[in-house]
Design a protein around this motif. Structure first.
Motif, PDB file in Angstrom:
ATOM      1  N   PRO A  39      43.286  42.500  36.464  1.00  0.00           N
ATOM      2  CA  PRO A  39      42.764  43.632  35.678  1.00  0.00           C
ATOM      3  C   PRO A  39      43.877  44.276  34.864  1.00  0.00           C
ATOM      4  N   PHE A  99      41.000  42.318  43.804  1.00  0.00           N
ATOM      5  CA  PHE A  99      39.994  41.926  42.828  1.00  0.00           C
ATOM      6  C   PHE A  99      40.613  41.159  41.664  1.00  0.00           C
ATOM      7  N   ILE A 130      34.713  43.227  37.164  1.00  0.00           N
ATOM      8  CA  ILE A 130      35.559  43.048  38.333  1.00  0.00           C
ATOM      9  C   ILE A 130      34.930  42.028  39.280  1.00  0.00           C
ATOM     10  N   ALA A 142      39.664  40.155  37.495  1.00  0.00           N
ATOM     11  CA  ALA A 142      38.855  40.644  36.375  1.00  0.00           C
ATOM     12  C   ALA A 142      38.509  39.464  35.494  1.00  0.00           C
TER      13      ALA A 142
END
Length: 553
Positions: free
Chosen positions: A142, A161, A151, A163
């Protein structure tokens, strides 16, 4: 008895003659339902002269069937595929719900085939220019670029996470650092933002980057690619394209992607209103604003209701209202006319039968309002010539804009855009005056693509982050891998990206982006044909270490 047989190449008429065709074969043909999938064998013969169809590519022939096999029985279609001339299409939501049927329409097939050809032209052109097609990751880190990321949770790394990429921007810069000095990709990109008619949450862009180049190199490359793409659609494109600075575009047209197929340039009328007793003008000019407007030859024929509607457009873009002046039989009419004195029409450049529409206020609100007025008037008065095309380069964008609410600096393009070398000294003292090495290419008032020469110096890149209010720790957390790459030795580099969907839509003459995308989303970001997005079972969410508020875990 006749059957229309259709495939991706077109349509042909199949003939079943009871005089020479077995009854069992005729009965099978008579039982066929619309959209049934069949295999046909037969003899291709010329149609009788009186039965030829000049509107059909195969209208001079037909097939005398000798065998017919049903391989895909079809239920009654939820929407019609073939329709009578002049018959309206079903509602778009219904067509998107049954997209597998809608995609059988010849219009959509032609659009997707053209899209395929455009992609192959892109690959050939850029390959011939020495570019390598290199894929970059879909699961990325991200790194906000202006819009919200989609996400993706990691199952194996709890609480972490990925992206989906808004663009391959950082990757293509790292490819330049790695020595792959001519890169391109037909890239899938994702942005979780509010949708409009011409936006999709996932889209395709032609992404280009090269090393040891400048603005002129990118412009020449781009004009060649556009000529090749438009040429594939049978349209000759003259080059070089016209150029205009951002400041000039905003002053004369009120926007940074002006449609140059018609006139209606914005003019500064402040001097004509200065030292008058017209209250609105006195107040605005005293506050440092201006009075700018558009003179419309023949505009006096517009009705009051029409001008009211134009004014509503201006108000929706931020104007308080419009100052209206028209010249009829040598007399200047309008509420402000009595304050302007003799010869005002000549000073304002309003011809006999003309209409002047003006906005009083700061440029930040007047420019978008006059842009809206300009477009609305051109539409109402049919000022765009049939078949007219206008390509334009807009250059010298500002590097920063200042947020009206917070006063913070924001990037006009993205934080990796290099400043004009002549303006670097202004970075600390007057950053909003710094011009960027950035450029957009515009077609008929629509942005086709944009790009810039990037920052190759890690110290300048770190300085850029600082000006944008990104502290050193945050910059390292978000963009540390780019800074490390630049410190490894980076060549000067730059590039551009184009919206593939938008180009395909324009060249196909389609009314919507959804008409050139096989499986598009609605304006609510839903895929109606498959029912996405959809809930995920609780046990799968637990595996991803996710809990949904209000849902039992």
């Amino acid at each position: 008895m006749f059957v229309d047989l259709r495939d991706l190449d077109g349509l042909v008429q199949i003939s079943f003659d009871p005089q020479r065709t077995p009854k069992e074969l005729c009965d099978r043909a008579a039982a066929l339902g619309n959209e049934t999938v069949v295999l046909v064998e037969g003899e291709v013969v010329a149609r009788p002269e009186a039965m030829r169809n000049a509107d059909l590519a195969t209208g001079d022939v037909e097939v005398h069937a000798t065998a017919l096999t049903v391989v895909g029985p079809a239920a009654v279609p939820a929407i019609p595929v073939a329709r009578a001339k002049g018959e309206n299409l079903p509602a778009e939501e219904l067509r998107l719900r049954h997209r597998y049927l809608d995609l059988r329409r010849p219009e959509l097939q032609a659009s997707l085939i053209l899209r395929h050809r455009l992609m192959q032209v892109t690959r050939r052109y850029l390959s011939d220019q020495g570019f390598l097609e290199i894929e970059t990751p879909i699961l990325t880190k991200p790194t906000p670029e202006g819009a919200r990321d989609y996400i993706v949770p990691s199952r194996v790394h709890e609480g972490e996470f990925y992206a989906l990429p808004q663009s391959p921007q950082i990757y293509k810069q790292l490819l330049m650092v790695a020595g792959y000095d001519r890169y391109f990709q037909i890239a899938r990109c994702f942005r979780d933002e509010d949708l409009r008619a011409d936006r999709q949450p996932e889209f395709t862009q032609i992404d280009i980057e090269a090393s040891f180049i400048g603005v002129e190199d990118v412009i020449r490359l781009t004009e060649g690619l556009i000529a090749a793409l438009w040429g594939e659609a049978g349209i000759a494109v003259p080059a070089p394209f016209r150029r205009m600075t951002y400041a000039d575009a905003m002053e004369r047209y009120g926007c940074d992607r002006p449609d140059l197929r018609y006139g209606l340039e914005i003019g500064d009328a402040s001097d004509a209103f200065r030292d008058t007793e017209f209250g609105i003008a006195r107040t605005v000019l005293a506050q440092g604003g201006r009075i700018r407007g558009i003179v419309i030859p023949g505009g006096a024929t517009l009705s009051r209701k029409q001008v009211d509607e134009i004014e509503a457009e201006a108000k929706s873009a931020g104007a308080a209202g419009l100052i209206r002046l028209k010249l009829v039989n040598g007399v200047l009419e309008g509420p402000a006319a009595r304050f302007l004195g003799d010869g005002a029409a000549a000073r304002l450049g309003i011809p006999e039968g003309g209409l002047g529409l003006y906005v009083a206020g700061p440029d930040a609100s007047a420019s978008p309002a006059l842009d809206r007025v300009r477009q609305d008037v051109a539409r109402r008065m049919h000022l765009v010539p049939d078949g007219a095309r206008a390509f334009l380069w807009v250059t010298d964008f500002p590097l920063f804009l200042r947020d009206a609410g917070t006063g913070d600096l924001t990037s006009v393009h993205h934080p990796f855009t290099s400043p004009n070398a002549d303006d670097v000294a202004l970075l600390d003292s007057a950053p909003e005056r710094v011009r960027a090495n950035a450029y957009d290419v515009v077609f008929n008032g629509t942005e086709l693509g944009g790009g810039s020469i990037r920052i190759a110096d890690p110290a300048l890149q770190a300085r850029m982050f600082s000006l944008l209010g990104i502290d050193e720790a945050t910059a390292q957390a978000r963009f540390g891998f780019l800074l490390e790459g630049l410190r490894a030795g980076a060549p000067p580099h730059g590039g551009i990206a184009f919206g593939m969907d938008r180009i395909a839509m324009m060249l196909a003459g389609a009314g919507s982006l959804r008409d050139v995308i096989a499986f598009p989303k609605t304006t609510a970001a839903r895929a109606l044909f498959e029912g996405a997005p959809a809930p995920v079972p609780a046990d799968e969410l637990r595996d991803l270490h996710i809990a949904v508020r209000g849902q039992a875990t």
